[in-house]
Write an enzyme that holds these catalytic residues in place. Structure first.
Site: not given
Ligand code: MRU
Length: 350
Positions: A44-46, A85, A190, A231, A241-242
Site C-alpha cells: 500500500r502507499g501510492a 484501488r 498504518q 494519493d 490522502n488517508k
Molecule cells: O491506504 P493506504 O495505506 O495505501 O494509504 C496511504 C496514504 O494515504 C499515503 O499517505 C499516500 O499513499 C502516500 S504514501 C507515500
C-alpha cells in the site's frame, strides 16, 4: 531492501499486513494475484502500488507472450490492476506508462523484456525522486522541530526511502534533532504498525498518539509542522490522502501550524480540476469492526459502517506541496502546472 522488487523472474513484496509482528516476503508470478495484493493491502502507499502495478504488467506481458497474445493480455491486465484501488493516481499512471511502452515495440515478443526494463527504471526513479523530495522538504524543518505525521509514507509506502517520512529521514540525517508525533491512523493502523516500525529502525525519536489526540497536541503548542503524503493532487492544489488528513489540516491552520503534503509529481493529476473530482475508495466494514476491546468485538452485531479510505483537503488549508522538483506555493494551479506539467503527459490507458 526495497518494498517492491523483481527477484528471479517474479515480483517480491514485503507483506505489510503482518508488520510489525512478522517480516514476511511474498512473491507473485501473475498479474491477477498482484491486483489482489494491491486490493488486500499486502502493499500500500501510492508510489509503492504504482511500482507494483508496473511489475504486474511485466508478468502480464510474459503470460501474453506464452499465448502469442501480448497486447490483448496487457490491456486486460491494465484494467484489472487499475480497478484494484481507485484513489492513488500513481497506479493508473504506472500502468499507462507500461502500456505506452509496450505499444512502441514493433515485435510483440520483445515486449516482456522492454517492460521489465521500463518497470525497473520506474522503480529506480521512485527512489531517486524521494531523495530529491527529501532535500526540498528538509529545508522546511528546523532543529528541534516536532513533526506530526499521518499514515505511513516511508520506505514501505514507496519503492524505498519515502515521501513525507523521507523528508523526516533527510532532516534526521542532516543532524537536526527532531521528534515525530505518529498518528496511529485508524482503521488499518498504518501509523502504529508501519511508521512506528520504520522510525524505530531509523533511530528517529517518536511518540505514538491516538488519532483523536492530534488536535490537543496542536492547540497546546506541541507541534511545529504537519507533514503527510498524498494519493492524488488535483490541478487546483486540493489533496486526497488517508482518511483523517483533512481534519489535521483544518486544526493545523486554526493553530497557525504549517501543513505540507509531500508528493512525487506522478501523484499530481492535472486532468482533474479540483479535489471534488477525485474518486474516494470505500473499503470493507471489517476494517473498522475488526479490532477488539478487552477481547470483545467493538460494536453490536449488524452495526452499519462507513469506511472511506481517503479524504480531500481543500487547498486553502495547505501551506505548500513538496515535490522532487521544488515546493509548490499558492496559487497552486500555476505552481503545479509549472512543476508537474509533463508528469502524466504519456499517461493514458485508452
Ligand atoms: O491506504 P493506504 O495505506 O495505501 O494509504 C496511504 C496514504 O494515504 C499515503 O499517505 C499516500 O499513499 C502516500 S504514501 C507515500
Amino acid at each position: 531492501m526495497r518494498s517492491v522488487e523483481w527477484v528471479d523472474g517474479k515480483l517480491q513484496l514485503i507483506d505489510q499486513r503482518v508488520l510489525p509482528q512478522e517480516f514476511r516476503l511474498v512473491t507473485y508470478d501473475n498479474y491477477r494475484d498482484v491486483a489482489d495484493a494491491i486490493y488486500t493491502m499486502v502493499v500500500r502507499g501510492a508510489p509503492a502500488i504504482g511500482a507494483t502495478a508496473a511489475f504486474g504488467m511485466v508478468l502480464a506481458a510474459l503470460e501474453g507472450a506464452a499465448r502469442q497474445q501480448v497486447l490483448p493480455t496487457l490491456e486486460t491486465a491494465a484494467a484489472t490492476l487499475c480497478a484494484a484501488r481507485p484513489t492513488a493516481v500513481n497506479l493508473s499512471w504506472a500502468v499507462a506508462r507500461l502500456l505506452g511502452r509496450a505499444r512502441l515495440e514493433a515485435d510483440p515478443m520483445a515486449i516482456p523484456q522492454a517492460l521489465l526494463a521500463e518497470a525497473q527504471a520506474l522503480a529506480d526513479e521512485d527512489v531517486e525522486i524521494n531523495k530529491r523530495l527529501g532535500e526540498f522538504g528538509a529545508s522546511l524543518v528546523r532543529n528541534g522541530d516536532t513533526i506530526l505525521h499521518h499514515c505511513n509514507t516511508g520506505a514501505l509506502a514507496t519503492v524505498d526511502y519515502g515521501t513525507a517520512l523521507g523528508v523526516i529521514r533527510t532532516a534526521h540525517e542532516q543532524g537536526k534533532h527532531i521528534h515525530v508525533l505518529v498518528d496511529e491512523t485508524r482503521p488499518r493502523l498504518q501509523g502504529a504498525r508501519l511508521t512506528a516500525w520504520e522510525l524505530t529502525q531509523l533511530g528517529i525519536p517518536f511518540t505514538l498518539i491516538a488519532d483523536n489526540a492530534a488536535g490537543h497536541f496542536m492547540r497546546t503548542g506541541q507541534v511545529d509542522l504537519v507533514m503527510v503524503g498524498a494519493d492524488r493532487v488535483a490541478a487546483n492544489g486540493d489533496v486526497a490522502n488517508k482518511i483523517g488528513t483533512y481534519k489535521l489540516a483544518v486544526v493545523a491552520q486554526a493553530n497557525g501550524i504549517p501543513f505540507y503534503p509531500c508528493v512525487p509529481t506522478s501523484t499530481v493529476d492535472l486532468s482533474l480540476p479540483s479535489g471534488d473530482d477525485i474518486p474516494i475508495e470505500e473499503r470493507p466494514a471489517d476494517e473498522v469492526l475488526g479490532i477488539s476491546y478487552q477481547g470483545q468485538t467493538i460494536a453490536p452485531e449488524g452495526t452499519h459502517v462507513a469506511n472511506p479510505a481517503f479524504d480531500v483537503t481543500p487547498r486553502q488549508y495547505i501551506s505548500g506541496i513538496v515535490t522532487e522538483r521544488g515546493i509548490a506555493y499558492p496559487p497552486f494551479d500555476l505552481a503545479l502546472a509549472r512543476l508537474a506539467g509533463d508528469s502524466h503527459a504519456a499517461a493514458s490507458t485508452d
